[in-house]
Design a protein around this motif. Structure first.
Motif, mmCIF file in Angstrom:
data_model
loop_
_atom_site.group_PDB
_atom_site.id
_atom_site.type_symbol
_atom_site.label_atom_id
_atom_site.label_comp_id
_atom_site.label_asym_id
_atom_site.label_seq_id
_atom_site.Cartn_x
_atom_site.Cartn_y
_atom_site.Cartn_z
ATOM 1 N N GLY A 1 43.291 89.023 23.687
ATOM 2 C CA GLY A 1 43.633 89.162 22.265
ATOM 3 C C GLY A 1 42.742 90.248 21.686
ATOM 4 N N THR B 1 43.267 93.605 21.304
ATOM 5 C CA THR B 1 43.824 94.894 20.868
ATOM 6 C C THR B 1 43.897 95.038 19.350
ATOM 7 O OG1 THR B 1 46.066 94.024 21.056
ATOM 8 C CG2 THR B 1 45.176 95.188 22.975
ATOM 9 N N ILE C 1 39.986 90.500 15.192
ATOM 10 C CA ILE C 1 38.669 90.024 15.619
ATOM 11 C C ILE C 1 38.401 90.420 17.078
ATOM 12 C CG2 ILE C 1 37.366 87.906 16.132
ATOM 13 C CD1 ILE C 1 38.782 86.676 13.596
ATOM 14 N N ASP D 1 49.858 87.793 29.099
ATOM 15 C CA ASP D 1 50.388 86.774 28.190
ATOM 16 C C ASP D 1 49.676 85.475 28.533
ATOM 17 O OD1 ASP D 1 51.768 84.873 26.788
ATOM 18 O OD2 ASP D 1 53.772 85.588 27.364
ATOM 19 N N SER E 1 40.567 85.234 22.159
ATOM 20 C CA SER E 1 40.869 85.378 20.732
ATOM 21 C C SER E 1 42.360 85.313 20.417
ATOM 22 C CB SER E 1 40.295 86.722 20.233
ATOM 23 O OG SER E 1 40.343 86.829 18.841
ATOM 24 N N ALA E 2 43.219 85.212 21.447
ATOM 25 C CA ALA E 2 44.664 85.216 21.193
ATOM 26 C C ALA E 2 45.085 83.935 20.481
ATOM 27 C CB ALA E 2 45.428 85.348 22.511
ATOM 28 N N GLY F 1 36.052 81.841 9.057
ATOM 29 C CA GLY F 1 36.833 81.569 7.854
ATOM 30 C C GLY F 1 37.828 82.708 7.687
ATOM 31 N N ALA F 2 38.426 82.810 6.499
ATOM 32 C CA ALA F 2 39.443 83.843 6.247
ATOM 33 C C ALA F 2 38.871 85.230 6.514
ATOM 34 C CB ALA F 2 39.920 83.738 4.808
ATOM 35 N N PRO G 1 44.999 92.222 10.914
ATOM 36 C CA PRO G 1 46.456 92.397 10.866
ATOM 37 C C PRO G 1 47.219 91.074 10.782
ATOM 38 C CG PRO G 1 45.497 93.835 12.522
ATOM 39 C CD PRO G 1 44.392 92.950 12.034
ATOM 40 N N ARG H 1 46.407 88.400 9.125
ATOM 41 C CA ARG H 1 46.432 88.002 7.717
ATOM 42 C C ARG H 1 47.387 88.912 6.931
ATOM 43 N NH1 ARG H 1 44.053 84.430 4.774
ATOM 44 N NH2 ARG H 1 43.050 83.527 6.611
HETATM 45 N N1 LIG Z 1 42.134 86.276 10.558
HETATM 46 C C1 LIG Z 1 41.701 85.107 10.132
HETATM 47 O O1 LIG Z 1 41.631 84.844 8.904
HETATM 48 C C2 LIG Z 1 41.260 84.052 11.126
HETATM 49 C C3 LIG Z 1 40.534 82.951 10.651
HETATM 50 C C4 LIG Z 1 40.124 81.983 11.563
HETATM 51 C C5 LIG Z 1 40.420 82.106 12.908
HETATM 52 N N2 LIG Z 1 41.129 83.183 13.336
HETATM 53 C C6 LIG Z 1 41.419 83.249 14.766
HETATM 54 O O2 LIG Z 1 40.910 84.460 15.267
HETATM 55 C C7 LIG Z 1 41.667 84.873 16.409
HETATM 56 C C8 LIG Z 1 42.078 86.308 16.243
HETATM 57 O O3 LIG Z 1 42.857 86.411 15.075
HETATM 58 P P1 LIG Z 1 43.087 87.787 14.319
HETATM 59 O O4 LIG Z 1 43.131 87.475 12.878
HETATM 60 O O5 LIG Z 1 42.164 88.797 14.858
HETATM 61 O O6 LIG Z 1 44.608 88.040 14.768
HETATM 62 P P2 LIG Z 1 45.374 89.332 15.331
HETATM 63 O O7 LIG Z 1 46.826 88.992 15.253
HETATM 64 O O8 LIG Z 1 44.874 90.565 14.675
HETATM 65 O O9 LIG Z 1 44.914 89.340 16.863
HETATM 66 C C9 LIG Z 1 45.440 88.431 17.778
HETATM 67 C C10 LIG Z 1 45.481 89.078 19.139
HETATM 68 O O10 LIG Z 1 46.010 88.156 20.087
HETATM 69 C C11 LIG Z 1 47.037 88.787 20.832
HETATM 70 N N3 LIG Z 1 47.979 87.771 21.307
HETATM 71 C C12 LIG Z 1 48.803 86.970 20.578
HETATM 72 N N4 LIG Z 1 49.515 86.186 21.394
HETATM 73 C C13 LIG Z 1 49.145 86.484 22.664
HETATM 74 C C14 LIG Z 1 49.533 86.012 23.944
HETATM 75 N N5 LIG Z 1 50.454 85.057 24.095
HETATM 76 N N6 LIG Z 1 48.916 86.538 25.035
HETATM 77 C C15 LIG Z 1 47.992 87.504 24.912
HETATM 78 N N7 LIG Z 1 47.577 88.001 23.723
HETATM 79 C C16 LIG Z 1 48.160 87.495 22.607
HETATM 80 C C17 LIG Z 1 47.642 89.791 19.865
HETATM 81 O O11 LIG Z 1 48.338 90.809 20.518
HETATM 82 C C18 LIG Z 1 46.369 90.312 19.197
HETATM 83 O O12 LIG Z 1 45.730 91.281 20.029
HETATM 84 C C19 LIG Z 1 42.840 83.902 16.506
HETATM 85 O O13 LIG Z 1 42.526 82.931 17.480
HETATM 86 C C20 LIG Z 1 42.898 83.280 15.108
HETATM 87 O O14 LIG Z 1 43.446 81.992 15.118
HETATM 88 C C21 LIG Z 1 41.553 84.168 12.493
#
Ligand SMILES: NC(=O)c1ccc[n+]([C@@H]2O[C@H](COP(=O)([O-])OP(=O)(O)OC[C@H]3O[C@@H](n4cnc5c(N)ncnc54)[C@H](O)[C@@H]3O)[C@@H](O)[C@H]2O)c1
Length: 260
Positions: free
Chosen positions: A18, A20, A23, A67, A94-95, A191-192, A196, A198
């Protein structure tokens, strides 16, 4: 920009799943800045190529598709990382699935199943093969990305919350199981955070709605703003480094004071 170069991660091999966008990408950048060699993985090839290009400007990094729903895809990714760089020292998971907000009784079974498949089984798949590789090369660290929603209930996102609670359960159990064999496993609970993911959730908002939404969110957070992805990455980097050597099975909350 946060300078994390004090952490002892030079030449370590890090796999960020995750990695690319959001986070994950911020974490990959932080690892590369510390001199680590990095494999970033996700499903989208275009975003993967873009991430690789960005990371290569600062150090040794490569994208490989994966995946997390598919155990054979994760096994192949871990084998690729070890073949490419000789070992696996650090992993960040992180996915997560983009579940649609819905009240409990209106949530579709399909969305609920997809959430558990990616957010729980996906983390299980990642950890299983990462642990196997780390046992082989004498140890390492794993950081799983949970959420503040893994520590409290969330109206409109029950399955996401359940999945993120499960990530903490997987982290704690595996941490106890493998710390005696040199693998240190922790979780981070953001937290929040401005990512992308969001942005996608609020893409249909008008400018006024978006402003009102952001103000409302910010007011609920004691620090008065959302996190930047690099602030979460900083915590992930510390948990991955020898500087946190006595931290085991912990869920580090990084939320601007929300749960305080
Ligand atoms: N953004 C927030 O507010 C927030 C808050 C708390 C927790 N989180 C957690 O942080 C992590 C990252 O979130 P983010 O906000 O950076 O999201 P993001 O959508 O920017 O990044 C998610 C990444 O996971 C990859 N991904 C999704 N499904 C996949 C799969 N089946 N196989 C491989 N890769 C996959 C996407 O391509 C992307 O690179 C997540 O686990 C999310 O639940 C985010």
């Amino acid at each position: 920009m946060i300078d994390n170069r004090q952490y002892s991660l030079h030449n370590k091999v890090a796999l960020i799943i995750g990695g690319t966008t959001g986070i994950g990408l911020a974490s990959a950048k932080a690892f590369v800045a510390c001199g680590a060699r990095v494999v970033v993985a996700a499903r989208n090839l275009g975003r993967g190529a873009e991430a690789e290009l960005q990371l290569r400007a600062f150090g040794d990094a490569v994208f490989h598709p994966c995946d997390v729903n598919d155990p054979s895809s994760v096994a192949e990714l871990v084998a690729f990382s070890v073949n490419r760089f000789g070992q696996l020292d650090c992993a960040v998971n992180s996915a997560a699935y983009d579940s649609k907000p819905a009240t409990f009784h209106e949530m579709s079974n399909e969305d609920a199943g997809n959430t558990i498949s990616t957010d729980v089984m996906g983390i299980f798949n990642c950890m299983k093969y990462q642990i196997e590789a780390m046992l082989h090369s004498g140890g390492g660290t794993i950081v799983n990305v949970s959420s503040v929603n893994g520590l409290s209930g969330v109206p409109g996102a029950a399955m996401y919350s359940a999945g993120k609670h499960a990530v903490i359960g997987l982290t704690r159990s595996a941490a106890k199981e493998y710390i005696g064999r040199g693998i240190r496993i922790n979780a981070v609970c953001p937290g929040a955070t401005e990512t992308p993911r969001r942005e996608r959730r609020t893409a249909h908002y008008s400018d006024d709605q978006l402003l009102a939404h952001k103000e409302q969110l910010a007011q609920a957070i004691p620090i008065g703003r959302l996190a930047r992805a690099e602030e979460i990455a900083s915590a992930i980097l510390w948990l991955s480094s020898p500087e946190s050597s006595y931290v085991v099975g912990h869920s580090l909350v990084v939320d601007g004071g929300l749960l305080a």
